[in-house]
Design an enzyme around this catalytic site. Structure first.
Site, PDB file in Angstrom:
ATOM      1  N   ASP A  16       0.852  -1.183   0.000  1.00 39.76           N
ATOM      2  CA  ASP A  16       0.000   0.000   0.000  1.00 39.76           C
ATOM      3  C   ASP A  16       0.893   1.241   0.000  1.00 39.76           C
ATOM      4  O   ASP A  16       1.679   1.450   0.929  1.00 39.76           O
ATOM      5  CB  ASP A  16      -0.875  -0.046   1.257  1.00 39.76           C
ATOM      6  CG  ASP A  16      -1.785   1.143   1.422  1.00 39.76           C
ATOM      7  OD1 ASP A  16      -1.686   2.127   0.651  1.00 39.76           O
ATOM      8  OD2 ASP A  16      -2.611   1.111   2.349  1.00 39.76           O
ATOM      9  N   ILE A  17       0.776   2.066  -1.023  1.00 39.91           N
ATOM     10  CA  ILE A  17       1.634   3.244  -1.157  1.00 39.91           C
ATOM     11  C   ILE A  17       1.467   4.211   0.015  1.00 39.91           C
ATOM     12  O   ILE A  17       2.393   4.947   0.358  1.00 39.91           O
ATOM     13  CB  ILE A  17       1.405   3.941  -2.513  1.00 39.91           C
ATOM     14  CG1 ILE A  17       2.582   4.873  -2.857  1.00 39.91           C
ATOM     15  CG2 ILE A  17       0.070   4.674  -2.549  1.00 39.91           C
ATOM     16  CD1 ILE A  17       2.596   5.338  -4.302  1.00 39.91           C
ATOM     17  N   GLY A  38      -9.482   2.921  -6.307  1.00 37.98           N
ATOM     18  CA  GLY A  38      -8.099   2.459  -6.370  1.00 37.98           C
ATOM     19  C   GLY A  38      -7.162   3.266  -5.498  1.00 37.98           C
ATOM     20  O   GLY A  38      -7.506   3.683  -4.390  1.00 37.98           O
ATOM     21  N   VAL A  39      -5.963   3.509  -6.017  1.00 35.30           N
ATOM     22  CA  VAL A  39      -4.943   4.230  -5.255  1.00 35.30           C
ATOM     23  C   VAL A  39      -5.385   5.660  -4.950  1.00 35.30           C
ATOM     24  O   VAL A  39      -5.102   6.188  -3.878  1.00 35.30           O
ATOM     25  CB  VAL A  39      -3.571   4.193  -5.978  1.00 35.30           C
ATOM     26  CG1 VAL A  39      -3.565   5.026  -7.242  1.00 35.30           C
ATOM     27  CG2 VAL A  39      -2.456   4.632  -5.056  1.00 35.30           C
ATOM     28  N   ASP A  40      -6.102   6.283  -5.879  1.00 31.85           N
ATOM     29  CA  ASP A  40      -6.590   7.645  -5.679  1.00 31.85           C
ATOM     30  C   ASP A  40      -7.490   7.714  -4.448  1.00 31.85           C
ATOM     31  O   ASP A  40      -7.300   8.561  -3.563  1.00 31.85           O
ATOM     32  CB  ASP A  40      -7.342   8.103  -6.931  1.00 31.85           C
ATOM     33  CG  ASP A  40      -7.724   9.571  -6.915  1.00 31.85           C
ATOM     34  OD1 ASP A  40      -7.093  10.361  -6.196  1.00 31.85           O
ATOM     35  OD2 ASP A  40      -8.652   9.932  -7.665  1.00 31.85           O
ATOM     36  N   SER A 127      -2.764   4.175 -14.395  1.00 30.93           N
ATOM     37  CA  SER A 127      -3.677   3.825 -15.489  1.00 30.93           C
ATOM     38  C   SER A 127      -3.999   2.344 -15.644  1.00 30.93           C
ATOM     39  O   SER A 127      -4.729   1.975 -16.551  1.00 30.93           O
ATOM     40  CB  SER A 127      -3.183   4.370 -16.842  1.00 30.93           C
ATOM     41  OG  SER A 127      -3.427   5.744 -16.934  1.00 30.93           O
ATOM     42  N   ILE A 130      -8.946   1.153 -13.403  1.00 32.18           N
ATOM     43  CA  ILE A 130     -10.170   1.442 -14.145  1.00 32.18           C
ATOM     44  C   ILE A 130      -9.902   2.022 -15.537  1.00 32.18           C
ATOM     45  O   ILE A 130     -10.748   1.941 -16.421  1.00 32.18           O
ATOM     46  CB  ILE A 130     -11.105   2.357 -13.314  1.00 32.18           C
ATOM     47  CG1 ILE A 130     -12.509   2.336 -13.876  1.00 32.18           C
ATOM     48  CG2 ILE A 130     -10.524   3.750 -13.194  1.00 32.18           C
ATOM     49  CD1 ILE A 130     -13.545   2.926 -12.950  1.00 32.18           C
TER      50      ILE A 130
END
Length: 184
Positions: A16-17, A38-40, A127, A130
């Site tokens: 996990d960033i 997602g990550v965002d 990218s 999704i």
């Protein structure tokens, strides 16, 4: 797995960033800088409302950011100096210049990090969620763009010393780990 290019260590980590240990992270954002999935979404949730508020200011000033561009906010509650938000391309079959836009995401993010004297930076897989960019091509594009950027700089003028690719999915971590050695 890690390699060294011009005194900059590039490495791959699975995880996990938002838990990464370093100075600044990159967020795979959308053009409106709205916390998505997602990550965002993970970065917005972990960082708290301050990130969203700063993204709103960017939207008010310039209407968001275009694919390939990057913008900087604080990290909110996260233990980073900041978050660089970049917008990757939506995959349209490969005929709309998607790889070039993705490469610009990395260059724009690296330019912003260097402008702020960042020594350690982490990238997510931009990218490949999704936006459906093929994972192997995204990995190759990311590694090529970062390696080219680091090689083109005079090591004495490049503040970055550590660039990590933090992959949430095991599949992406495996791809990055397998390909990273090709760029040393």
């Amino acid at each position: 797995m890690q390699i060294n290019i011009n005194d900059v260590v590039l490495s791959v980590h699975e995880g996990d960033i938002t838990s990464w240990q370093g100075e600044m992270i990159v967020n795979a954002s959308n053009s409106g800088l709205y916390g998505g999935g997602g990550v965002d979404g993970a970065i917005h949730r972990a960082g708290g409302p301050e990130i969203a508020e700063e993204c709103a200011v960017i939207r008010q000033k310039q209407g968001g950011i275009l694919p390939g561009e990057a913008a900087l906010t604080s990290a909110g509650r996260l233990a980073f100096r900041g978050v660089i938000h970049t917008v990757g391309p939506i995959w349209k079959g490969g005929t709309a210049g998607e790889a070039a836009v993705l490469a610009r995401c990395y260059k724009s993010s690296l330019d912003l990090a260097c402008a702020h004297g960042v020594k350690s930076l982490a990238f997510p897989n931009i990218s490949t969620g999704i936006y459906n960019f093929p994972k192997e091509l995204a990995c190759k594009t990311a590694l090529e763009a970062v390696a080219l950027y680091v090689r083109a700089k005079n090591p004495a003028e490049l503040p970055l010393r550590q660039i990590d690719f933090v992959c949430f999915e095991h599949e992406n971590a495996g791809l990055y780990g397998a390909m990273l050695g090709n760029y040393s």
